[in-house]
Write a protein that holds these residues in place. Structure first.
Motif, PDB file in Angstrom:
ATOM      1  N   ASP A  85      10.370  65.593  26.441  1.00 21.09           N
ATOM      2  CA  ASP A  85       9.286  65.037  25.620  1.00 21.09           C
ATOM      3  C   ASP A  85       8.339  64.167  26.436  1.00 21.09           C
ATOM      4  O   ASP A  85       7.113  64.225  26.259  1.00 21.09           O
ATOM      5  CB  ASP A  85       9.866  64.217  24.466  1.00 21.09           C
ATOM      6  N   HIS A  86       8.891  63.347  27.331  1.00 20.06           N
ATOM      7  CA  HIS A  86       8.025  62.447  28.087  1.00 20.06           C
ATOM      8  C   HIS A  86       7.148  63.218  29.075  1.00 20.06           C
ATOM      9  O   HIS A  86       6.004  62.836  29.335  1.00 20.06           O
ATOM     10  CB  HIS A  86       8.852  61.394  28.817  1.00 20.06           C
ATOM     11  N   LEU A  87       7.665  64.344  29.596  1.00 23.15           N
ATOM     12  CA  LEU A  87       6.873  65.146  30.537  1.00 23.15           C
ATOM     13  C   LEU A  87       5.764  65.915  29.825  1.00 23.15           C
ATOM     14  O   LEU A  87       4.616  65.943  30.277  1.00 23.15           O
ATOM     15  CB  LEU A  87       7.784  66.115  31.294  1.00 23.15           C
ATOM     16  N   ILE A  88       6.102  66.553  28.708  1.00 28.96           N
ATOM     17  CA  ILE A  88       5.093  67.324  27.989  1.00 28.96           C
ATOM     18  C   ILE A  88       4.016  66.408  27.417  1.00 28.96           C
ATOM     19  O   ILE A  88       2.831  66.754  27.385  1.00 28.96           O
ATOM     20  CB  ILE A  88       5.738  68.196  26.892  1.00 28.96           C
ATOM     21  N   SER A  89       4.404  65.210  26.992  1.00 24.01           N
ATOM     22  CA  SER A  89       3.417  64.246  26.491  1.00 24.01           C
ATOM     23  C   SER A  89       2.460  63.833  27.602  1.00 24.01           C
ATOM     24  O   SER A  89       1.261  63.652  27.379  1.00 24.01           O
ATOM     25  CB  SER A  89       4.121  63.016  25.917  1.00 24.01           C
ATOM     26  N   HIS A  90       3.002  63.682  28.809  1.00 29.71           N
ATOM     27  CA  HIS A  90       2.174  63.310  29.956  1.00 29.71           C
ATOM     28  C   HIS A  90       1.171  64.415  30.275  1.00 29.71           C
ATOM     29  O   HIS A  90       0.006  64.141  30.607  1.00 29.71           O
ATOM     30  CB  HIS A  90       3.057  63.034  31.165  1.00 29.71           C
ATOM     31  N   VAL A  91       1.584  65.675  30.146  1.00 26.14           N
ATOM     32  CA  VAL A  91       0.684  66.803  30.404  1.00 26.14           C
ATOM     33  C   VAL A  91      -0.461  66.802  29.398  1.00 26.14           C
ATOM     34  O   VAL A  91      -1.629  66.991  29.754  1.00 26.14           O
ATOM     35  CB  VAL A  91       1.453  68.140  30.347  1.00 26.14           C
ATOM     36  N   PHE A  92      -0.160  66.569  28.123  1.00 27.96           N
ATOM     37  CA  PHE A  92      -1.191  66.593  27.096  1.00 27.96           C
ATOM     38  C   PHE A  92      -2.153  65.413  27.205  1.00 27.96           C
ATOM     39  O   PHE A  92      -3.295  65.495  26.756  1.00 27.96           O
ATOM     40  CB  PHE A  92      -0.557  66.622  25.706  1.00 27.96           C
ATOM     41  N   SER A  93      -1.706  64.324  27.770  1.00 30.40           N
ATOM     42  CA  SER A  93      -2.577  63.153  27.902  1.00 30.40           C
ATOM     43  C   SER A  93      -3.377  63.149  29.195  1.00 30.40           C
ATOM     44  O   SER A  93      -4.285  62.330  29.363  1.00 30.40           O
ATOM     45  CB  SER A  93      -1.745  61.870  27.826  1.00 30.40           C
ATOM     46  N   ASN A  94      -3.066  64.069  30.108  1.00 31.21           N
ATOM     47  CA  ASN A  94      -3.744  64.132  31.396  1.00 31.21           C
ATOM     48  C   ASN A  94      -4.508  65.450  31.480  1.00 31.21           C
ATOM     49  O   ASN A  94      -3.913  66.524  31.528  1.00 31.21           O
ATOM     50  CB  ASN A  94      -2.711  64.034  32.527  1.00 31.21           C
ATOM     51  N   THR A  95      -5.836  65.369  31.487  1.00 29.78           N
ATOM     52  CA  THR A  95      -6.639  66.586  31.419  1.00 29.78           C
ATOM     53  C   THR A  95      -6.424  67.511  32.616  1.00 29.78           C
ATOM     54  O   THR A  95      -6.404  68.737  32.462  1.00 29.78           O
ATOM     55  CB  THR A  95      -8.136  66.240  31.324  1.00 29.78           C
ATOM     56  N   LEU A 146      -3.694  67.845  34.420  1.00 30.87           N
ATOM     57  CA  LEU A 146      -2.398  68.505  34.288  1.00 30.87           C
ATOM     58  C   LEU A 146      -2.432  69.580  33.213  1.00 30.87           C
ATOM     59  O   LEU A 146      -1.840  70.650  33.363  1.00 30.87           O
ATOM     60  CB  LEU A 146      -1.309  67.480  33.967  1.00 30.87           C
ATOM     61  N   PHE A 147      -3.121  69.317  32.120  1.00 30.70           N
ATOM     62  CA  PHE A 147      -3.246  70.330  31.074  1.00 30.70           C
ATOM     63  C   PHE A 147      -3.988  71.553  31.610  1.00 30.70           C
ATOM     64  O   PHE A 147      -3.614  72.703  31.317  1.00 30.70           O
ATOM     65  CB  PHE A 147      -3.988  69.760  29.859  1.00 30.70           C
ATOM     66  N   ALA A 148      -5.037  71.313  32.403  1.00 28.05           N
ATOM     67  CA  ALA A 148      -5.778  72.424  32.990  1.00 28.05           C
ATOM     68  C   ALA A 148      -4.875  73.275  33.873  1.00 28.05           C
ATOM     69  O   ALA A 148      -4.911  74.513  33.815  1.00 28.05           O
ATOM     70  CB  ALA A 148      -6.961  71.886  33.804  1.00 28.05           C
ATOM     71  N   GLN A 149      -4.063  72.627  34.673  1.00 23.97           N
ATOM     72  CA  GLN A 149      -3.171  73.344  35.588  1.00 23.97           C
ATOM     73  C   GLN A 149      -2.088  74.118  34.838  1.00 23.97           C
ATOM     74  O   GLN A 149      -1.792  75.266  35.167  1.00 23.97           O
ATOM     75  CB  GLN A 149      -2.520  72.365  36.560  1.00 23.97           C
TER      76      GLN A 149
END
Length: 284
Positions: A108-118, A120-123
């Motif tokens: 959960d903490h990793l996926i939340s970090h991806v969604f909050s970081n543009t 990382l979401f792009a990658q």
């Protein structure tokens, strides 16, 4: 339901654009139109983009959580031979399969970090959200390709078309018939191969691929046709067969005579709606 859309494009000169359902930018050669699309594609699908040339920033809608994203785009995960969780999708140019790591989906903490970081979401997910149809790759989109090696594989656009079923193939056939007076049909009579055939009428082709092999060989391959019809079929197949909401199309009228250019423009305009965003760039 979550819909991925570009909401803001900022150019290096400070100008901004808020893309609508259909955004068309027209200009002369060397005005930076193609470079603009490349910049947008890089910023939306990579964690670290190449140096800015025309576009300095791109913003898009983010999902609230992983479940929302998976439901909207049917992102599948599987375990590889090393028991790593992976997900697969076509690359933005729709030419090959991309396999991404999905182990972090369970944290959960990793996926939340991806969604909050543009970046990382792009990658991690941008590569599955956007399609970039360039003039260089367009003619190769529906060329002869290998059939799927395993269930649900979509490593090329013809595999995607095959998986979509006959209804969608018939829709493309009607569009091509209207524009060129010819029909297209997917040939999967050889198990290891997929290709499109071109002819006047495929109504007498037997439904069983074993019986259809010899009759299908009498029809010409789409790969041997002119650039115009290959470009037209590539664009229509990409828009109809892939479940993506943002399309960047460079010079959709390229390779087409005026009547066919009108047809592709008409088709693109019909595809742009509140759930699908199309950005295309044309020459004056």
């Amino acid at each position: 339901m979550y819909i991925y859309k570009l909401t803001r494009i900022v150019f290096n000169n400070g100008e901004e654009v808020q893309p609508g359902n259909l955004t068309v930018i027209i200009g002369p050669n060397n005005a930076g139109k193609s470079r603009t699309l490349k910049d947008i594609a890089q910023k939306t699908t990579r964690s670290t983009s190449l140096p800015d040339v025309v576009v300095s920033d791109v913003e898009w809608t983010n999902p609230q959580n992983l479940q929302e994203l998976r439901e909207a785009y049917s992102l599948e995960r599987y375990q590889d031979e090393h028991t790593n969780w992976m997900f697969r999708t076509l690359t933005p140019d729709l030419s090959e399969e991309h396999q991404g790591n999905a182990d972090f989906w369970f944290e959960d903490h990793l996926i939340s970090h991806v969604f909050s970081n543009t970046s990382l979401f792009a990658q991690q997910f941008g590569i599955a959200m956007l399609a970039f149809i360039t003039t260089e790759h367009r003619l190769q989109l529906v060329k002869e390709a290998a059939s799927a090696a395993h269930e649900r594989q979509e490593a090329n656009l013809l595999q995607t078309l095959y998986n979509a079923g006959t209804s969608l193939e018939n829709q493309i056939q009607k569009l091509v018939k209207r524009a060129f007076g010819k029909e297209t049909k997917l040939d999967f009579t050889v198990p290891q191969r997929l290709l499109l055939r071109v002819g006047d009428d495929f109504s007498e082709i037997p439904p069983d691929p074993r019986d259809a092999r010899q009759p299908m060989e009498q029809y010409e391959k789409l790969d041997d046709q002119g650039d115009g019809i290959r470009s037209f079929v590539g664009i229509t197949t990409a828009l109809l067969a892939t479940k993506r909401n943002v399309f960047l199309i460079d010079e959709p009228e390229a390779f087409l005579a005026p009547p066919q250019a009108f047809r592709i423009g008409e088709f693109i305009a019909e595809q742009a709606n509140s759930k699908r965003q199309i950005n295309n760039f044309s020459h004056t």
